[in-house]
Design an enzyme around this catalytic site. Structure first.
Site, PDB file in Angstrom:
ATOM      1  N   ASN A 111       0.836  -1.205   0.000  1.00 36.41           N
ATOM      2  CA  ASN A 111       0.000   0.000   0.000  1.00 36.41           C
ATOM      3  C   ASN A 111       0.867   1.249   0.000  1.00 36.41           C
ATOM      4  O   ASN A 111       1.959   1.268   0.555  1.00 36.41           O
ATOM      5  CB  ASN A 111      -0.964  -0.012   1.204  1.00 36.41           C
ATOM      6  CG  ASN A 111      -0.386   0.698   2.416  1.00 36.41           C
ATOM      7  OD1 ASN A 111      -0.426   1.932   2.506  1.00 36.41           O
ATOM      8  ND2 ASN A 111       0.182  -0.064   3.333  1.00 36.41           N
ATOM      9  N   PHE A 115      -1.742   8.068   4.441  1.00 33.22           N
ATOM     10  CA  PHE A 115      -2.523   8.644   5.552  1.00 33.22           C
ATOM     11  C   PHE A 115      -3.814   9.317   5.073  1.00 33.22           C
ATOM     12  O   PHE A 115      -4.153  10.418   5.507  1.00 33.22           O
ATOM     13  CB  PHE A 115      -1.696   9.672   6.346  1.00 33.22           C
ATOM     14  CG  PHE A 115      -0.578   9.116   7.182  1.00 33.22           C
ATOM     15  CD1 PHE A 115      -0.426   7.755   7.394  1.00 33.22           C
ATOM     16  CD2 PHE A 115       0.344   9.979   7.778  1.00 33.22           C
ATOM     17  CE1 PHE A 115       0.625   7.256   8.172  1.00 33.22           C
ATOM     18  CE2 PHE A 115       1.397   9.491   8.563  1.00 33.22           C
ATOM     19  CZ  PHE A 115       1.539   8.132   8.753  1.00 33.22           C
ATOM     20  N   SER A 175       5.686   5.115   8.663  1.00 30.02           N
ATOM     21  CA  SER A 175       5.036   4.858   7.376  1.00 30.02           C
ATOM     22  C   SER A 175       5.986   5.299   6.268  1.00 30.02           C
ATOM     23  O   SER A 175       6.544   6.393   6.327  1.00 30.02           O
ATOM     24  CB  SER A 175       3.729   5.637   7.258  1.00 30.02           C
ATOM     25  OG  SER A 175       3.293   5.616   5.905  1.00 30.02           O
ATOM     26  N   SER A 319      -2.946  -7.697   7.694  1.00 33.27           N
ATOM     27  CA  SER A 319      -2.982  -8.430   6.421  1.00 33.27           C
ATOM     28  C   SER A 319      -3.455  -9.866   6.605  1.00 33.27           C
ATOM     29  O   SER A 319      -4.237 -10.377   5.800  1.00 33.27           O
ATOM     30  CB  SER A 319      -1.603  -8.419   5.753  1.00 33.27           C
ATOM     31  OG  SER A 319      -1.185  -7.098   5.511  1.00 33.27           O
TER      32      SER A 319
END
Length: 336
Positions: A111, A115, A175, A319
């Protein structure tokens, strides 16, 4: 269990569309008697961590319910704790689509969402409506257009707003999809951020008469030296917990597979061993001074046990939950 049929239908759709559709349906169920449809009665297996009592050691990792719209629905499935977010001070659309890809052969997900969320005020309103009786973690980040040098202000704005409603707060500095964010994991930038956050935590504790623990979420792509530095900073600043790990930029384990060359963070089974190794090294470094929440590729009871054996006090799934569904929650909580 019905999940294999649900998954088959969802996997025919684009990954993000399937995600949205699932959240829409769960949002409809949340807070209504219809949550009985997804309810799982699981044993009470309390774990004390960060000064809190978790009703079982399994949590939902951040990123699935970014805006806190489905807290009660996920609670009904049996999670001991739920982490919502990542949320930012202001709403933002995230990166351009498509930005989420299933690497089905490896049971992974890539991905580069960036955000995307409706902002902290919206999240707070959703939290106020929820009835979840477990621990609610809220994961916070900075807006994409906030310069990294001013990033700590975004974290402080979010802290002020969520503090009365959070069981614990996670500082997301790992991230890979927000430019410059990971630079906050290192050296002076990390020390500066953590010092500001601890100062604000003390002020908010005095104002609200409750102590809300702070956890920091780290990346799996840290070198040995970087990991030692991070561990040192966490201890020096009296951080309450560390979440290991976020997604990886490494593609070694999915080379040649469809979508392997897409930019973004890779999660799921391909990150399993790497995140467990980070937990093991972090645990050796921290010596029990900061508890670890293990996340990354947990898709079975065995992989959950591996994280605990490596040094994690609690574990989270994301996941693995997409690929295995609610039966995974039952399998882990019942047998862990």
């Amino acid at each position: 269990m019905y999940y294999p049929f649900v998954r088959k239908a969802l996997f025919k759709l684009d990954a993000e569309r399937a995600h949205e559709l699932t959240l829409q349906q769960l949002k409809r169920l949340s807070g209504t008697p219809l949550t009985k449809l997804i309810h799982q009665s699981l044993p009470f297996k309390p774990v004390n961590c960060m000064g809190l009592t978790f009703k079982n050691p399994l949590g939902l990792a951040a990123g699935l319910d970014k805006n806190g719209e489905c807290i009660d629905a996920f609670g009904a499935m049996g999670f001991g704790f739920i982490e919502i977010g990542t949320v930012t001070p202001r709403p933002q659309p995230g990166n351009d689509k498509p930005r989420m890809f299933r690497v089905v052969e490896a049971e992974g997900i890539i991905n580069r969402m960036g955000f995307n969320n409706l902002g902290v005020d919206n999240l707070v309103e959703n939290v106020k409506k929820a009835h979840f009786d477990g621990i609610l973690g809220i994961n916070i980040g900075k807006n994409k257009d906030t310069p990294v040098e001013q990033g700590k202000e975004d974290y402080l704005v979010c802290m002020d707003k969520i503090y009365p409603y959070a069981g614990y707060i996670t500082i997301n500095i790992s991230s890979p999809n927000t430019p410059g964010l990971r630079s906050l994991q290192y050296g002076e930038a990390l020390d500066d951020l953590l010092a500001a956050i601890k100062t604000r935590q003390s002020e908010l504790q005095a104002r609200h008469h409750k102590y809300v623990p702070i956890a920091v979420k780290i990346a799996p792509d840290l070198s040995e030296e970087e990991l030692i530095q991070v561990a040192d900073s966490l201890v020096r600043h009296h951080i309450d917990g560390v979440i290991a790990t976020n997604t990886t930029l490494d593609r070694e384990l999915i080379k040649g597979l469809k979508y392997a060359d897409e930019a973004g963070g890779l999660s799921g089974r391909p990150v399993q061993l790497r995140s467990t190794e980070i937990i093991r090294r972090l645990s050796a470094e921290l010596q029990g001074r900061v508890p670890i929440i293990g996340v990354g590729g947990i898709d079975s009871l065995i992989s959950a046990r591996e994280k605990i054996a490596a040094g994690a006090s609690l574990v989270q799934i994301y996941s693995g939950f997409i690929y295995k569904g609610p039966p995974l929650i039952k399998e882990i909580v019942t047998n862990l």
